[in-house]
Each structure stands twice: as structure tokens, then as C-alpha cells.
Scaffold this motif. Structure first.
Motif, PDB file in Angstrom:
ATOM      1  N   TYR A  98       0.880  -1.169   0.074  1.00 55.01           N
ATOM      2  CA  TYR A  98      -0.073   0.010   0.109  1.00 55.01           C
ATOM      3  C   TYR A  98       0.944   1.250   0.032  1.00 55.01           C
ATOM      4  CZ  TYR A  98       1.516   0.835   4.550  1.00 55.01           C
ATOM      5  OH  TYR A  98       2.292   1.037   5.754  1.00 55.01           O
ATOM      6  N   VAL A  99       0.361   2.285  -0.027  1.00 57.16           N
ATOM      7  CA  VAL A  99       0.916   3.767   0.212  1.00 57.16           C
ATOM      8  C   VAL A  99      -0.067   4.622   0.642  1.00 57.16           C
ATOM      9  CG1 VAL A  99       0.484   4.675  -2.238  1.00 57.16           C
ATOM     10  CG2 VAL A  99       2.722   5.278  -0.952  1.00 57.16           C
ATOM     11  N   ARG A 100       0.461   5.702   1.356  1.00 52.60           N
ATOM     12  CA  ARG A 100      -0.513   6.431   2.148  1.00 52.60           C
ATOM     13  C   ARG A 100       0.343   7.788   2.104  1.00 52.60           C
ATOM     14  NH1 ARG A 100       0.909   7.475   7.298  1.00 52.60           N
ATOM     15  NH2 ARG A 100       2.068   5.873   8.463  1.00 52.60           N
ATOM     16  N   ALA A 101      -0.569   8.818   2.218  1.00 51.67           N
ATOM     17  CA  ALA A 101       0.299  10.263   2.373  1.00 51.67           C
ATOM     18  C   ALA A 101       0.157  10.822   3.893  1.00 51.67           C
ATOM     19  CB  ALA A 101      -0.170  11.284   1.397  1.00 51.67           C
ATOM     20  N   GLU A 102       1.293  11.235   4.307  1.00 47.00           N
ATOM     21  CA  GLU A 102       1.360  12.136   5.447  1.00 47.00           C
ATOM     22  C   GLU A 102       1.542  13.738   5.004  1.00 47.00           C
ATOM     23  OE1 GLU A 102       3.817  11.072   8.622  1.00 47.00           O
ATOM     24  OE2 GLU A 102       2.627   9.258   8.911  1.00 47.00           O
ATOM     25  N   VAL A 103       0.532  14.514   5.112  1.00 45.14           N
ATOM     26  CA  VAL A 103       0.626  15.927   4.925  1.00 45.14           C
ATOM     27  C   VAL A 103       0.934  16.655   5.851  1.00 45.14           C
ATOM     28  CG1 VAL A 103      -0.871  17.935   3.707  1.00 45.14           C
ATOM     29  CG2 VAL A 103      -1.066  15.410   3.104  1.00 45.14           C
ATOM     30  N   HIS A 104       2.117  17.257   6.088  1.00 46.09           N
ATOM     31  CA  HIS A 104       2.789  17.955   7.483  1.00 46.09           C
ATOM     32  C   HIS A 104       2.413  19.523   7.323  1.00 46.09           C
ATOM     33  CE1 HIS A 104       4.418  14.260   9.024  1.00 46.09           C
ATOM     34  NE2 HIS A 104       4.590  14.065   7.809  1.00 46.09           N
ATOM     35  N   GLY A 105       2.069  19.937   8.431  1.00 42.29           N
ATOM     36  CA  GLY A 105       2.130  21.451   8.568  1.00 42.29           C
ATOM     37  C   GLY A 105       3.110  21.863   9.659  1.00 42.29           C
ATOM     38  N   ASP A 106       2.679  23.327  10.066  1.00 42.75           N
ATOM     39  CA  ASP A 106       3.728  23.479  11.230  1.00 42.75           C
ATOM     40  C   ASP A 106       3.538  23.091  12.525  1.00 42.75           C
ATOM     41  OD1 ASP A 106       5.190  25.402   9.299  1.00 42.75           O
ATOM     42  OD2 ASP A 106       3.465  26.705   9.657  1.00 42.75           O
ATOM     43  N   GLY A 107       4.569  23.067  13.197  1.00 39.54           N
ATOM     44  CA  GLY A 107       4.245  22.723  14.642  1.00 39.54           C
ATOM     45  C   GLY A 107       3.684  21.370  14.995  1.00 39.54           C
ATOM     46  N   ARG A 108       4.206  20.295  14.330  1.00 37.43           N
ATOM     47  CA  ARG A 108       3.836  18.720  14.351  1.00 37.43           C
ATOM     48  C   ARG A 108       2.327  18.824  13.988  1.00 37.43           C
ATOM     49  NH1 ARG A 108       3.071  16.665  18.868  1.00 37.43           N
ATOM     50  NH2 ARG A 108       2.562  18.335  19.959  1.00 37.43           N
ATOM     51  N   ALA A 109       1.905  19.449  13.090  1.00 36.19           N
ATOM     52  CA  ALA A 109       0.411  19.399  12.725  1.00 36.19           C
ATOM     53  C   ALA A 109       0.474  18.432  11.274  1.00 36.19           C
ATOM     54  CB  ALA A 109      -0.119  20.567  12.088  1.00 36.19           C
ATOM     55  N   VAL A 110      -0.178  17.379  11.435  1.00 38.09           N
ATOM     56  CA  VAL A 110      -0.282  16.330  10.365  1.00 38.09           C
ATOM     57  C   VAL A 110      -1.536  15.974   9.846  1.00 38.09           C
ATOM     58  CG1 VAL A 110       0.171  14.497  11.819  1.00 38.09           C
ATOM     59  CG2 VAL A 110       0.831  14.278   9.321  1.00 38.09           C
ATOM     60  N   SER A 111      -1.976  15.841   8.556  1.00 38.70           N
ATOM     61  CA  SER A 111      -3.170  14.944   8.087  1.00 38.70           C
ATOM     62  C   SER A 111      -2.588  13.765   7.348  1.00 38.70           C
ATOM     63  CB  SER A 111      -3.791  15.914   7.132  1.00 38.70           C
ATOM     64  OG  SER A 111      -4.401  17.233   7.788  1.00 38.70           O
ATOM     65  N   CYS A 112      -3.400  12.776   7.509  1.00 37.48           N
ATOM     66  CA  CYS A 112      -3.208  11.462   7.054  1.00 37.48           C
ATOM     67  C   CYS A 112      -4.144  10.862   6.228  1.00 37.48           C
ATOM     68  CB  CYS A 112      -2.650  10.392   8.073  1.00 37.48           C
ATOM     69  SG  CYS A 112      -1.133  10.701   9.091  1.00 37.48           S
ATOM     70  N   THR A 113      -3.757  10.551   4.927  1.00 41.56           N
ATOM     71  CA  THR A 113      -4.601   9.907   4.095  1.00 41.56           C
ATOM     72  C   THR A 113      -5.036   8.431   4.242  1.00 41.56           C
ATOM     73  OG1 THR A 113      -3.164   9.102   2.323  1.00 41.56           O
ATOM     74  CG2 THR A 113      -3.921  11.280   2.199  1.00 41.56           C
ATOM     75  N   GLN A 114      -6.094   7.725   3.670  1.00 42.70           N
ATOM     76  CA  GLN A 114      -6.115   6.250   4.170  1.00 42.70           C
ATOM     77  C   GLN A 114      -5.299   5.745   2.875  1.00 42.70           C
ATOM     78  OE1 GLN A 114      -7.765   5.467   6.385  1.00 42.70           O
ATOM     79  NE2 GLN A 114      -9.105   7.031   6.983  1.00 42.70           N
ATOM     80  N   PRO A 115      -5.178   4.317   3.113  1.00 47.57           N
ATOM     81  CA  PRO A 115      -4.051   3.889   2.384  1.00 47.57           C
ATOM     82  C   PRO A 115      -4.478   3.733   0.710  1.00 47.57           C
ATOM     83  CG  PRO A 115      -5.301   1.873   3.782  1.00 47.57           C
ATOM     84  CD  PRO A 115      -5.674   3.577   4.037  1.00 47.57           C
ATOM     85  N   PHE A 116      -3.688   3.702  -0.123  1.00 45.87           N
ATOM     86  CA  PHE A 116      -4.048   3.464  -1.550  1.00 45.87           C
ATOM     87  C   PHE A 116      -3.280   2.154  -1.994  1.00 45.87           C
ATOM     88  CE2 PHE A 116      -3.912   7.777  -0.932  1.00 45.87           C
ATOM     89  CZ  PHE A 116      -5.063   8.467  -1.737  1.00 45.87           C
ATOM     90  N   TYR A 117      -3.881   1.305  -2.639  1.00 41.21           N
ATOM     91  CA  TYR A 117      -3.404   0.028  -3.064  1.00 41.21           C
ATOM     92  C   TYR A 117      -3.229   0.070  -4.489  1.00 41.21           C
ATOM     93  CZ  TYR A 117      -5.246  -1.166   1.455  1.00 41.21           C
ATOM     94  OH  TYR A 117      -5.515  -1.385   2.949  1.00 41.21           O
ATOM     95  N   PRO A 118      -1.904  -0.519  -4.729  1.00 38.77           N
ATOM     96  CA  PRO A 118      -1.510  -0.530  -6.225  1.00 38.77           C
ATOM     97  C   PRO A 118      -2.663  -1.793  -6.771  1.00 38.77           C
ATOM     98  CG  PRO A 118       0.336  -1.884  -4.734  1.00 38.77           C
ATOM     99  CD  PRO A 118      -0.833  -1.248  -3.956  1.00 38.77           C
ATOM    100  N   VAL A 119      -2.551  -1.576  -8.297  1.00 39.90           N
ATOM    101  CA  VAL A 119      -3.699  -2.540  -9.195  1.00 39.90           C
ATOM    102  C   VAL A 119      -2.463  -3.074 -10.182  1.00 39.90           C
ATOM    103  CG1 VAL A 119      -5.543  -1.453  -8.329  1.00 39.90           C
ATOM    104  CG2 VAL A 119      -4.259  -0.687 -10.385  1.00 39.90           C
TER     105      VAL A 119
END
Length: 255
Positions: free
Chosen positions: A234-255
Motif C-alpha cells: 500500500y501507500v499513504r500520504a502524510e501531509v505535514h504542517g507547522d508545529g507537528r500538525a499533520v493530516s493522513c490519508t487512508q491507504p491506496f493499493y497498487p493494482v
């Protein structure tokens, strides 16, 4: 257990509150207590009237939730097990389709669970997706020893309509992402574009975007070419902001 523990605070009308007046789609939810491997483990039940787990086995409790067509989440699993002990949860997820996923952020990230989540995602692959959740675990009373828990972690649902059915569909199919504010505010994700060649994340407030596959950072930047994770589970994204702020996507699966 006293019978009164089976009584939930639902519906909000008991407290002279109408969710519709606030533009809120409300579902009943309870943090239940179950037993697992000789110890107690919390389980979140959504859209059920179960008021107490009565310390039944975790599989029996999940069966009760399923019988009511409810939804279930494992909160703060790293309170109980390290990432190296991920196999403890394998039979639970194998046995219970009603169990949607697990918290990866709790409160002020007091029980970090991303490594445990990555282990389970790697183990199960696309045959058994495990969605990430985030919550404040806020019980309405001051706890100065582990403060800063209110409005720190949340789920951002992508809804087709403002309805209970759409909320349940988003939670069940992973149409949402999670945020943890850290010391700032987690970046919002404006769009995700998936093509035959790459996956791209549009998050204008991000200071850094990392792509995680099988628990490892395999790329950085807004876009990851598919050939960077073709041999991964799988692969997933971690979208980082300032001050340890982060948004995480759900997993994507290769086909």
C-alpha cells in the motif's frame, strides 16, 4: 454492572438539544469496555444503543455491535500493544467486518499508533483494509497531567449528502482522512487525484508531504509515481504542517 450503565445519553433531545439546529448529523456512540488476552480493551461502538460492554470478550462485543448493524473502531490500541505486537489484532480484524479500523491519533497524540497501523496494513493488504481514525478522547473533565486534548484530533469526512446514510458510507468505505493539530492546525487536503501513472495530493498549506509504503518513507512531494510503490502492499500520504500538525490519508493499493 448496574443496569443504569446500559442507558446511554442518546438521544440529544434528553438534553433539550436538536442536532439539526446546529447542522449536525448525529449518531449515537459509546466507548465500551471489553476483555482481550486477559486484559481490558476499549471499543467504540457507533449507531448502536449498547451502553456498556460489560467486559465481555472483544469478539462477543463486536458481534453485538454487528447484530445491531452498528459500526466499531479500536481506540488508542497502542495503549495496550506495541507495533511489534501487531499480530495480537490480526484475529480480531479477521473475525469482525464490523470493525472499520483503529485510532492512529488520540488526544494530544499520547498513544501514537501509526507504526502499529502500518504493520497491520502491510499484513492484510487490500483484502482487508483498515481505516485510520483520530479522536480527542475528551470526556469533559479537566486532566492537567495530559491536557491539550480538546479539538486536537479529528476525522474529515467527504460526504455526498449531509445525511446519516452518507456518514456511514464514508466511514465504511474510507472516504475520509484524519488530522492531528500538534501545536498548530493540520493542513486541509483540497483534492486527491489518482491516475494510471501517479497519485497527487493538493494541500496548499502543507510544508512537507511524505509517502509511506509498508512503514517506510518512499517519496516526498505532492505526487508519487506509481512505479515508486508498485511492489509495495500500500501507500499513504502524510501531509505535514507547522508545529507537528499533520493530516493522513487512508491507504491506496497498487493494482
Amino acid at each position: 454492572m448496574p443496569e443504569r450503565l446500559e442507558q446511554t445519553s442518546w438521544p440529544w433531545a434528553k438534553w433539550d438539544v436538536d442536532p439539526a439546529e446546529f447542522g449536525v448529523v448525529a449518531l449515537p456512540g459509546t466507548e465500551l469496555r471489553a476483555s482481550y488476552h486477559g486484559s481490558l480493551h476499549d471499543v467504540i461502538g457507533l449507531d448502536t444503543d449498547i451502553g456498556h460492554g460489560r467486559q465481555a470478550s472483544i469478539t462477543a462485543l463486536l458481534d453485538r455491535i454487528a447484530d445491531q448493524d452498528g459500526l466499531a473502531i479500536l481506540p488508542h490500541p497502542s495503549k495496550y500493544n506495541d507495533a511489534s505486537d501487531y499480530e495480537q489484532y490480526v484475529p480480531v480484524f479477521e473475525a469482525a467486518d464490523v470493525l472499520l479500523g483503529m485510532e492512529i491519533f488520540n488526544g494530544n497524540d499520547r498513544y501514537p499508533s501509526r507504526a502499529l497501523w502500518d504493520r497491520l496494513l502491510t499484513h492484510f493488504g487490500p483484502d482487508r483494509p483498515i481505516w485510520a481514525f483520530a479522536g480527542d478522547d475528551y470526556h469533559g473533565r479537566a486532566r492537567p497531567q495530559d491536557g491539550k486534548r480538546f479539538n486536537r484530533s479529528r476525522n474529515v469526512l467527504l460526504l455526498s449528502t449531509h445525511s446519516k446514510a452518507a456518514v456511514r458510507e464514508a466511514l465504511t468505505t474510507g472516504q475520509f482522512y484524519v488530522q492531528h493539530n500538534g501545536d498548530h492546525h493540520a493542513p486541509f487536503i483540497h483534492a486527491i487525484d489518482v491516475t494510471d501513472d501517479a497519485i497527487s495530493v493538493d494541500a496548499p498549506d502543507a510544508v512537507r508531504i511524505e509517502w509511506i509504503a509498508d512503514g517506510e518513507v518512499v517519496a516526498t512531494g505532492e505526487t508519487i509515481p506509481n512505479d515508486r510503490f508498485v511492489d509495495r502492499t500500500y501507500v499513504r500520504a502524510e501531509v505535514h504542517g507547522d508545529g507537528r500538525a499533520v493530516s493522513c490519508t487512508q491507504p491506496f493499493y497498487p493494482v
